[in-house]
Design a protein around this motif. Structure first.
Motif, PDB file in Angstrom:
ATOM      1  N   UNK A  89       0.740  -1.170  -0.164  1.00  0.00           N
ATOM      2  CA  UNK A  89      -0.206  -0.007   0.192  1.00  0.00           C
ATOM      3  C   UNK A  89       0.990   1.196   0.143  1.00  0.00           C
ATOM      4  N   UNK A  90       0.346   2.374  -0.627  1.00  0.00           N
ATOM      5  CA  UNK A  90       1.184   3.547  -0.734  1.00  0.00           C
ATOM      6  C   UNK A  90       1.093   4.180   0.793  1.00  0.00           C
ATOM      7  N   UNK A  91       2.336   4.368   1.282  1.00  0.00           N
ATOM      8  CA  UNK A  91       2.394   4.819   2.885  1.00  0.00           C
ATOM      9  C   UNK A  91       2.369   6.513   2.959  1.00  0.00           C
ATOM     10  N   UNK A  92       1.860   7.026   1.923  1.00  0.00           N
ATOM     11  CA  UNK A  92       1.728   8.579   1.999  1.00  0.00           C
ATOM     12  C   UNK A  92       2.915   9.347   1.893  1.00  0.00           C
ATOM     13  N   UNK A 124       5.967   9.264   4.506  1.00  0.00           N
ATOM     14  CA  UNK A 124       6.608   8.035   4.729  1.00  0.00           C
ATOM     15  C   UNK A 124       7.460   7.341   3.477  1.00  0.00           C
ATOM     16  N   UNK A 144      -1.201  10.606  13.359  1.00  0.00           N
ATOM     17  CA  UNK A 144       0.173  10.636  13.962  1.00  0.00           C
ATOM     18  C   UNK A 144       0.321   9.156  14.205  1.00  0.00           C
ATOM     19  N   UNK A 191      -0.889   6.406  12.632  1.00  0.00           N
ATOM     20  CA  UNK A 191      -0.588   5.730  11.303  1.00  0.00           C
ATOM     21  C   UNK A 191       0.840   6.132  10.774  1.00  0.00           C
ATOM     22  N   UNK A 192       0.969   7.293  10.917  1.00  0.00           N
ATOM     23  CA  UNK A 192       2.370   7.689  10.233  1.00  0.00           C
ATOM     24  C   UNK A 192       3.475   7.163  10.918  1.00  0.00           C
ATOM     25  N   UNK A 195       3.653   3.657  10.020  1.00  0.00           N
ATOM     26  CA  UNK A 195       4.063   3.055   8.543  1.00  0.00           C
ATOM     27  C   UNK A 195       5.753   3.529   8.757  1.00  0.00           C
TER      28      UNK A 195
END
Lengths: 342, 342
Positions: free
Chosen positions: B11-14, B17, B312, B314-315, B318
């Motif tokens: 999955x794209x971690x944004x 990250x 915060x 989930x970041x 990741x």
């Protein structure tokens, strides 16, 4: 004519509390017989000759009612902590004693305030029973975290009004990592730095300060509205206040709907001036239908004024209201009497 | 052929990250390109020749995947604290290092656990946006109060599993008046009274004890399910447990759906064996439609596995998953490596 004292009670207070009145042989107790808000006409008719009246927040306590009761009226007791439905000047000038129910609901409302602060940040309105109608992704439904985090370790609670419920709410926030507490108070009162220092020590926070409203809006991660209703606090949370809040902050109102401008809050949520809101009270309640701007607003949790709605607390309030009534009827101490002449 | 190390990310971690991986010139990063659960066939195809794989809880980590990757595979990193999707024996026997994301989500899940305990007792499911479609009365929507009350001053928290998240949840309960804490633990482990006494002192509670499951059910005002999933804890909350609970108690599950027998819980709520439930995880999720017995059950709040869903956290998860992957790829320390040979 009976020589008993007539009392009128505008709602059945249940099997735990009604016997306090019904079993008292000196009383003639008249109870609104329906499971609905007491009819005004019925109340005015039945008040005639009453020595005491026990009411809910829904009953207007004004000259018309006191006239209808007549000079026999010694005491009015409300099963509520708020008394914006009461004309205090009329009560005072007529020498009618007045009881209310503070303290007993403090913990129930503080509990609900914490619940709403969490719900407003955690997208509860949007996620309740939504399974499986969304696509999971690493950041879906992510909002601000109430607890402090390693990358965002500072948490500030802001209180509009800093009485018992606000302080009970602050106590609950400490383990979430809140070390900073700001509050606003009635401008007519003087700041008390010594009292602030004592409260900071009591709750173990690094900072506890009375501040202007704009600073409260700017610095708080959660704003709790916990001041009394009435003209002095009308729309204290308005467009200007909401525009001044952090985009990641949430607003909780468990006090009175009149303190928050509903249209401004709805606009703020649609436009992202703040993250979310948890609202237990709405101006004009209970007329809050599906088309109400706050019900339609994103990340706005709307509950139907259940702040004090736990079994123990409502029994406590009803018991206190009954004991206030009894004290006033028999010229004794009332457990929670309001000084109406202030 | 490139001499870069191939890594597959499901999955794209944004934007906070992904640069940790994409900006590393020694890596050839392949990312599942859609906003949906990673397709198994795509993963098996793209795993070929990979040195590292970074996955979500949705990806099964088994011999088939490791075979598809081949002998180049050095490390698997999951963005989750749970690892019931991973065949630890296969990882161990093949010498593939394995990273997960404990600790960083502790506070987010503890926050949600408190929120669900409150929601389950305060009829939130029934009252959300219900205005004006009910009749107010002194006891409408009244349930048990999470906070201690004058007439019911003792509060006991029960924890099925007493790890980091359970202890963070206990810390948050203290200002609500919880002075008693019971927990159950893996029967294979020995009791440790000294450790219990130390924890009681740390959190400032009068009682903190490991107890059998039936005692936990009988004595707790709130039961938090916070043990790992898997065969050892399957349906640990079953009909017998639920029948043993207080009628005024609530159940919170923020761990794994497999620990609670959904049908038994639905029956318990319909028949009033306990007061309410707050459920963030359901067996068989995400297939939890409107006809699911728990969605239809009274006073049962069902959220879509958002325990760790704050920005915060989930970041943080990741970032930790990415750093675990990098550590494993380059033969260095992984910030959170699981010992798979235990």
């Amino acid at each position: 004519m009976s020589n008993k004292l007539k009392v009128v009670v505008t709602r059945d207070l249940g099997p735990d509390v009604m016997p306090l009145l019904l079993n008292n042989k000196e009383l003639d107790v008249v109870v609104w017989p329906h499971n609905s808000v007491c009819d005004r006409k019925w109340l005015l008719e039945n008040a005639a000759g009453a020595s005491g009246i026990l009411v809910m927040l829904s009953e207007k306590l004004d000259a018309e009612l006191f006239d209808a009761a007549g000079p026999s009226l010694r005491v009015v007791s409300t099963m509520s902590v708020g008394y914006e439905h009461a004309d205090l000047k009329e009560l005072s000038s007529r020498g009618i004693r007045f009881g209310y129910t503070p303290d007993v609901l403090t913990d129930a409302v503080a509990d609900l305030s914490i619940m709403l602060a969490l719900m407003a940040g955690r997208n509860t309105k949007e996620t309740l029973d939504i399974w499986p109608n969304f696509v999971w992704s690493p950041y879906v439904w992510c909002g601000p975290q109430l607890s402090a985090t390693p990358t965002s370790p500072k948490r500030t609670a802001g209180f509009i009004g800093f009485g018992r419920i606000a302080q009970a709410t602050l106590a609950r926030l400490i383990p979430f990592g809140f070390q900073h507490c700001l509050y606003t108070a009635n401008p007519a009162t003087a700041p008390d730095h010594a009292a602030d220092a004592a409260l900071a020590a009591k709750y173990g926070v690094r900072e506890l300060r009375r501040v202007p409203l704009d600073e409260l809006a700017r610095e708080s991660d959660v704003v709790f509205v916990l001041a009394p209703g009435g003209a002095a606090t009308y729309h204290i949370v308005d467009e200007k206040f909401l525009r001044g809040m952090k985009k990641s902050a949430v607003l909780v109102n468990t006090a009175r709907g009149t303190l928050v401008d509903s249209d401004a809050l709805a606009k703020a949520l649609h436009e992202g001036w703040l993250y979310g809101a948890g609202i237990d009270v709405v101006e004009g309640e209970p007329k809050v239908g599906a088309d109400h701007p706050l019900v339609k607003a994103p990340r706005c949790v709307v509950l139907p004024h259940i702040g004090s709605a736990t079994t123990d607390t409502r029994i406590g309030m009803a018991t206190l209201a009954a004991n206030n009534l009894l004290g006033g009827l028999f010229g004794k101490e009332m457990p929670a009497e309001l000084n109406t002449s202030r």
